[in-house]
Write an enzyme that holds these catalytic residues in place. Structure first.
Site, short mmCIF file in Angstrom:
data_model
loop_
_atom_site.label_atom_id
_atom_site.label_comp_id
_atom_site.label_asym_id
_atom_site.label_seq_id
_atom_site.Cartn_x
_atom_site.Cartn_y
_atom_site.Cartn_z
N ASP A 106 -14.60 10.35 -18.27
CA ASP A 106 -15.01 10.81 -16.95
C ASP A 106 -16.13 9.92 -16.43
OD1 ASP A 106 -16.05 12.30 -14.80
OD2 ASP A 106 -15.11 14.10 -15.65
N LYS A 161 -11.81 -2.48 0.11
CA LYS A 161 -11.90 -1.85 1.42
C LYS A 161 -11.36 -0.42 1.34
CE LYS A 161 -8.50 -2.24 4.66
NZ LYS A 161 -7.19 -1.62 4.40
N LYS A 195 -5.74 -14.95 1.82
CA LYS A 195 -4.43 -15.53 2.16
C LYS A 195 -4.59 -16.99 2.55
CE LYS A 195 -2.30 -11.27 3.70
NZ LYS A 195 -0.92 -10.88 3.94
N GLU A 229 4.02 -4.03 11.61
CA GLU A 229 4.75 -3.76 10.35
C GLU A 229 5.92 -2.85 10.67
OE1 GLU A 229 1.81 -3.19 6.82
OE2 GLU A 229 0.79 -2.43 8.58
N ASP A 248 -7.89 0.99 9.37
CA ASP A 248 -7.07 0.45 8.28
C ASP A 248 -6.94 -1.08 8.36
OD1 ASP A 248 -5.41 0.62 6.00
OD2 ASP A 248 -3.61 0.60 7.25
N HIS A 253 -9.04 -6.71 8.70
CA HIS A 253 -8.15 -7.88 8.65
C HIS A 253 -8.12 -8.62 10.00
CE1 HIS A 253 -7.09 -6.04 4.99
NE2 HIS A 253 -6.05 -5.34 5.38
N LYS A 339 2.28 0.36 12.91
CA LYS A 339 3.25 0.69 11.86
C LYS A 339 4.55 1.12 12.54
CE LYS A 339 0.45 1.11 8.06
NZ LYS A 339 0.59 0.23 6.90
C1 BG6 Z 1 -3.76 -2.99 3.92
C2 BG6 Z 1 -3.51 -1.74 4.72
O1 BG6 Z 1 -5.13 -3.28 3.88
O2 BG6 Z 1 -3.05 -4.08 4.51
C3 BG6 Z 1 -2.03 -1.43 4.81
O3 BG6 Z 1 -4.19 -0.64 4.11
C4 BG6 Z 1 -1.29 -2.65 5.35
O4 BG6 Z 1 -1.78 -0.32 5.64
C5 BG6 Z 1 -1.65 -3.88 4.53
O5 BG6 Z 1 0.10 -2.40 5.25
C6 BG6 Z 1 -1.03 -5.14 5.11
O6 BG6 Z 1 -1.24 -6.22 4.25
P1 BG6 Z 1 -0.20 -7.43 4.17
O7 BG6 Z 1 -0.83 -8.37 3.18
O8 BG6 Z 1 1.09 -6.85 3.70
O9 BG6 Z 1 -0.12 -7.99 5.55
#
Ligand code: BG6
Length: 485
Positions: A106, A161, A195, A229, A248, A253, A339
């Site tokens: 724990d 994150k 990346k 996405e 998110d 990003h 999404k």
């Molecule tokens: C993550 C998000 O940080 O990045 C996800 O929480 C998202 O929701 C993902 O799908 C996308 O990452 P990548 O590398 O697939 O573009």
């Protein structure tokens, strides 16, 4: 004023990321949350790659609450690797598994921390990487517990994150972590910074003399960034309810990508100079104006398990950003993330202004399209210049031709983001991690949208989001169909 001169002075090494660090190499990797989802999806595959390339030379100590033995843990790692690699080399898998140990217990329990310390002692570790693949609510506790057994002096932390959920919580989290770790011992992950294609933005911009003269408000009419996405929230409804697309992906990003596209050239190769330029351009971004923001939600989201049937959480955002710098004042930055969209794409498009006068429209047809620079940052990374060329025939008319480079074809296989980020943490290079002022700056930009989000507009799965997203476009602009991933 940043403290980068002290914290990231070059050691004089000449090779890549290593040049950016004055920290000693790590002699152990500790994974908190070792039996969790991130470990299975990203960390074990990355460790396999690091083992394969001979970079991983340290023990890997998992810490987890699950009631598992070392063998269970190793089996778990093997399964994760098998899921990701059809042709995993059994010798490499074995040598990775030999490195794995599990400390089970724990997190609130003192004995867990004593055991972790004893395990590190057994490995003679003095410089560990403590990787927090755990829910953010646990970051402060783990940092404090590390200090309680004096391990904070024997390593650096990697924090996943989301880093906070708004400006205030990010500031508080930074404060708590700074009570235990110095800033240059805090490695905040944004996997987009790992990346190759995202990092290439720097090389592309600053290694090509051709581009710099036009990379500004005098020649660029608008910039669009799309991160779409086709996947929906994929059963992660209860997680997503606490986040939404703004938190998110947009705050982290996408704003990281925007800062790389918009920043000034750094003064030198040192990581601190790069972070300084990013911080400056983020400081020049105006906080989001809610009348230039459209939040959408795909139809069916409210039926996902773990989602409130009246949820107002966005699965799509379109926003127009302004960067009040000498380079960008007056240029609209259109951002779109979502999404369950029509296509998966991660692309930035710079639209250049038209030439001052069209000399060659002899047939009186529509004017030639404007030049575009399309930077693909997803799976099909590369660049396309949309240029004008003479249409064959007797008249001097023009039509669009694409000059296209596919980076995979041209450059071969690139490293995976997590492989690079773990490798960087092991050598203590901060270059691909997010500094405190940058994280707080990006929260400042999105804060008005969190304070006053308004209502979400529904959109159908498989579309490009709500039609209202067009309302944020200025000057008759339109969204470009992005190149699919
Ligand atoms: C993550 C998000 O940080 O990045 C996800 O929480 C998202 O929701 C993902 O799908 C996308 O990452 P990548 O590398 O697939 O573009």
């Amino acid at each position: 004023m940043s403290d980068h001169i002290d914290s990231t002075m070059s050691t004089g090494h000449v090779d890549g990321a290593r040049m950016q660090t004055n920290q000693p190499d790590a002699d152990a990797l500790v994974l908190f949350g070792a039996t969790g989802d991130l470990a299975v999806r990203k960390l074990f595959p990355a460790l396999y790659r690091l083992e394969r390339s001979g970079v991983l030379q340290v023990p890997v100590i998992g810490v987890a609450r699950s009631d598992w033995t070392d063998d269970d843990f190793r089996t778990h790692a093997r399964e994760s690797i098998a899921e990701h690699f059809d042709d995993a080399d059994p010798t490499i898998v074995d040598s990775l598994c030999e490195r794995l140990d599990l400390v089970q217990g724990d997190y609130a329990d003192e004995t867990t921390w004593n055991e972790l310390r004893a395990t590190l002692d057994r490995h003679n570790s003095m410089v560990a990487v403590f990787y927090m693949a755990i829910p953010p609510t646990m970051f402060p506790m783990v940092a404090t517990k590390l200090a309680s057994v004096d391990l904070h002096r024997r390593g650096r932390i990697v924090v996943e994150k989301p880093f906070g959920r708004d400006l205030q919580s990010a500031v508080e989290l930074n404060k708590i972590l700074h009570e235990v770790f110095a800033e240059d011992h805090i490695f905040r992950i944004d996997h987009y910074l790992g990346k190759e294609a995202v990092e290439d933005l720097l090389v592309f911009r600053f290694a090509n003399t051709l581009l710099e003269p036009v990379w500004n408000r005098n020649y660029v009419r608008s910039v669009q960034v799309t991160m779409s996405e086709t996947l929906d929230v994929e059963g992660r409804g209860s997680f997503y309810e606490g986040v939404g697309a703004l938190r998110d992906v947009l705050q982290n990003h996408v704003l990281q990508v925007v800062s790389l596209l918009a920043m000034e050239p750094p003064a030198g190769a040192d990581s601190g100079y790069l972070q300084d330029e990013k911080a400056k351009v983020i400081a020049a971004m105006r906080p989001i104006q809610t009348d230039a923001l459209v939040r959408g939600q795909y139809v069916g989201y409210r039926d996902e398990p773990g989602v409130d049937p009246n949820s107002n959480v966005e699965t799509f955002v379109a926003v127009r950003l302004e960067i009040d710098s000498w380079r960008w004042a007056g240029v609209p930055w259109y951002i779109r993330v979502g999404k369950a969209m029509a296509q998966s794409a991660t692309e930035a498009v710079l639209e250049l202004r038209e030439p001052p006068r069209m000399l060659f429209d002899e047939s009186g047809g529509p004017p030639p399209g404007r030049n575009l620079i399309r930077l693909r940052l997803g799976k099909n990374d590369g660049v396309t210049f949309a240029l004008q060329a003479k249409t064959p025939g007797p008249d001097l008319d023009s039509q669009e031709v694409d000059v296209d480079v596919d980076f995979a074809a041209a450059l071969g296989e690139r490293q995976d983001a997590y492989e690079r980020l773990i490798g960087d943490a092991l050598i203590g290079s901060l270059r691909r991690f997010a500094r405190q002022d940058i994280v707080e700056g990006t929260w400042r930009v999105v804060q008005p949208a969190l304070d006053d989000p308004g209502h979400v507009v529904p959109y159908f799965r498989g579309s490009w989001g709500p039609a209202d997203a067009d309302d944020i476009l200025l000057n008759g602009d339109h969204w470009f169909a992005p190149t699919p991933d």
